[in-house]
Design a protein around this motif. Structure first.
Motif, PDB file in Angstrom:
ATOM      1  N   SER A  64       1.025  -1.155   0.138  1.00 56.83           N
ATOM      2  CA  SER A  64       0.062   0.076   0.022  1.00 56.83           C
ATOM      3  C   SER A  64       0.917   1.280  -0.035  1.00 56.83           C
ATOM      4  O   SER A  64       0.523   2.327  -0.729  1.00 56.83           O
ATOM      5  CB  SER A  64      -0.877   0.056   1.299  1.00 56.83           C
ATOM      6  OG  SER A  64      -1.661  -1.209   1.254  1.00 56.83           O
ATOM      7  N   THR A  65       2.074   1.362   0.770  1.00 58.82           N
ATOM      8  CA  THR A  65       2.919   2.293   0.664  1.00 58.82           C
ATOM      9  C   THR A  65       3.520   2.604  -0.677  1.00 58.82           C
ATOM     10  O   THR A  65       3.562   3.785  -0.689  1.00 58.82           O
ATOM     11  CB  THR A  65       4.058   2.166   1.794  1.00 58.82           C
ATOM     12  OG1 THR A  65       3.495   1.861   3.118  1.00 58.82           O
ATOM     13  CG2 THR A  65       4.645   3.359   1.869  1.00 58.82           C
ATOM     14  N   CYS A 122       2.460   1.719  -3.512  1.00 61.38           N
ATOM     15  CA  CYS A 122       1.276   2.365  -4.302  1.00 61.38           C
ATOM     16  C   CYS A 122       0.964   3.535  -4.242  1.00 61.38           C
ATOM     17  O   CYS A 122       0.942   4.287  -5.016  1.00 61.38           O
ATOM     18  CB  CYS A 122       0.235   1.194  -4.388  1.00 61.38           C
ATOM     19  SG  CYS A 122       0.201  -0.490  -4.834  1.00 61.38           S
ATOM     20  N   CYS A 123       0.995   4.200  -2.961  1.00 60.18           N
ATOM     21  CA  CYS A 123       0.550   5.424  -2.750  1.00 60.18           C
ATOM     22  C   CYS A 123       1.559   6.274  -3.255  1.00 60.18           C
ATOM     23  O   CYS A 123       1.446   7.399  -3.588  1.00 60.18           O
ATOM     24  CB  CYS A 123       0.375   5.569  -1.225  1.00 60.18           C
ATOM     25  SG  CYS A 123      -1.056   4.881  -0.401  1.00 60.18           S
ATOM     26  N   CYS A 153      -5.817  -3.587   0.426  1.00 62.99           N
ATOM     27  CA  CYS A 153      -4.858  -2.906   0.079  1.00 62.99           C
ATOM     28  C   CYS A 153      -5.360  -1.518  -0.713  1.00 62.99           C
ATOM     29  O   CYS A 153      -5.091  -0.456  -0.539  1.00 62.99           O
ATOM     30  CB  CYS A 153      -3.913  -3.527  -0.973  1.00 62.99           C
ATOM     31  SG  CYS A 153      -2.680  -4.642  -0.284  1.00 62.99           S
ATOM     32  N   ILE A 190      -4.806   2.123   0.463  1.00 58.76           N
ATOM     33  CA  ILE A 190      -4.636   3.128  -0.569  1.00 58.76           C
ATOM     34  C   ILE A 190      -5.430   4.381  -0.731  1.00 58.76           C
ATOM     35  O   ILE A 190      -4.825   5.456  -0.823  1.00 58.76           O
ATOM     36  CB  ILE A 190      -4.199   2.338  -1.930  1.00 58.76           C
ATOM     37  CG1 ILE A 190      -3.105   1.588  -1.836  1.00 58.76           C
ATOM     38  CG2 ILE A 190      -3.804   3.442  -3.057  1.00 58.76           C
ATOM     39  CD1 ILE A 190      -2.931   0.599  -3.219  1.00 58.76           C
ATOM     40  N   LEU A 222      -3.990   7.779   0.861  1.00 57.42           N
ATOM     41  CA  LEU A 222      -3.201   8.717  -0.372  1.00 57.42           C
ATOM     42  C   LEU A 222      -3.042   9.979   0.237  1.00 57.42           C
ATOM     43  O   LEU A 222      -1.808  10.568  -0.361  1.00 57.42           O
ATOM     44  CB  LEU A 222      -3.926   8.423  -1.492  1.00 57.42           C
ATOM     45  CG  LEU A 222      -3.438   8.859  -2.797  1.00 57.42           C
ATOM     46  CD1 LEU A 222      -2.166   8.365  -3.090  1.00 57.42           C
ATOM     47  CD2 LEU A 222      -4.457   8.616  -3.947  1.00 57.42           C
TER      48      LEU A 222
END
Length: 317
Positions: A107-108, A110-111, A186, A190, A194
């Motif tokens: 998630s980090t 992708c953010c 996830c 996100i 975000l």
């Protein structure tokens, strides 16, 4: 004798008055954040450490005290380390830690991949459009967090908007399993975190002197090379801050994995909830919380120390 006592009393009063004048101003203002940290961070951590070293019992509270006064003026201290040992030997807790780290890490990343272009576009926009874009980033916070998560449940469900749309255009024959798995957790993290990545990145990118890019172009550098050699290093503080703001709460997230991840997604947040309110094993839940705190805080402190050391070494050179 009376005069001497009177003078001594005057000196004591003047001494306390001088201390109060010194403390009442600058020192009092400086002490406020330390008092806040002590009351709302250190004290709860000390309470959790005490509970994690106790034993579970069927009582209220459901744990034994670690310090007891016995007959004959004897003080007995009993610390149960089994609560910590079981976390590193039980497969369920190990799987929960691994799942939480993977979900938070993915998630980090992708953010960061989504948030960096958005922050760069906002920073390069004109002043008028910049305010509008920043407002659009903040706009989801005007809605309740639970409502936003429930909205994603409606979108990702087998009869939700996404599966219905794909089946309507005959792109799929059966609904895709978009919910009750790590993928849905996830997606929810996100979406929820975000903005916490965008704002630190925007703050760092906005301070970049773009004449450096023009100088790089004049020297024959390509736009891609100039971007990765100038913009990326100068925006590193925003990347570190945004990654920490996303990874730290995501690794202990409970609501999103519970609603979107389903029973198959076992995370640390769900384990802590189950131990506290399901099996009423407060010592195990407290030990989980302490291990999670140490696992998250120490790497961040180590990275911060490395950054400070690198900054000092660069200044010395």
């Amino acid at each position: 004798m009376i005069n001497t006592m009177y003078r001594t009393e005057e000196r004591v009063i003047s001494w306390f008055a001088g201390i109060s004048k010194k403390v009442s101003g600058r020192h009092f203002l400086i002490s406020i954040p330390f008092i806040w940290i002590f009351l709302f961070f250190i004290c709860p951590c000390l309470i959790l450490i005490e509970i994690s070293l106790s034993e579970s019992i069927i009582a209220s509270p459901p744990y034994t005290p670690i310090v007891e006064w016995l007959s004959g003026h004897m003080l007995q201290i009993r610390m149960n380390l089994e609560n910590y040992m079981v976390l590193f030997t039980d497969e369920m807790y190990i799987r929960g830690f691994i799942t939480s780290v993977l979900i938070a890490g993915v998630s980090t990343v992708c953010c960061l991949l989504i948030g960096f272009p958005m922050a760069y576009a906002i920073a390069r926009a004109s002043e008028h459009y910049r305010r509008i874009l920043l407002m659009l980033v903040v706009l989801p916070f005007w809605t309740s967090f639970l409502i936003r998560v429930y909205a994603w449940m409606m979108l990702l469900s087998p009869s939700g908007f996404i599966n219905t749309l794909l089946m309507k255009f005959h792109l799929i024959e059966a609904p895709l399993p978009l919910i009750n798995n790590s993928f849905a957790a996830c997606i929810g993290i996100i979406y929820a975190y975000l903005p916490f990545m965008i704002f630190p990145l925007y703050n760092a990118i906005e301070k970049i002197d773009y004449s450096l890019l023009e100088a790089a172009y004049d020297l024959g550098s390509s736009p891609m090379t100039a971007f990765f050699s100038i913009v990326m290093p100068l925006s590193a503080p925003g990347i570190y801050a945004g990654s920490a703001l996303v990874f730290v709460p995501a690794i202990g997230e409970f609501v999103i994995p519970e609603l979107l991840g389903g029973s198959q997604t076992l995370t640390i947040g769900r384990l802590v909830w189950n131990e506290f309110f399901g099996s009423m094993s407060w010592p195990t839940a407290a030990a989980l919380s302490i291990v999670l705190l140490v696992f998250v805080v120490f790497p961040i402190v180590f990275i911060q120390r490395c950054r400070e050391t690198k900054f000092l070494s660069n200044n010395i050179e």
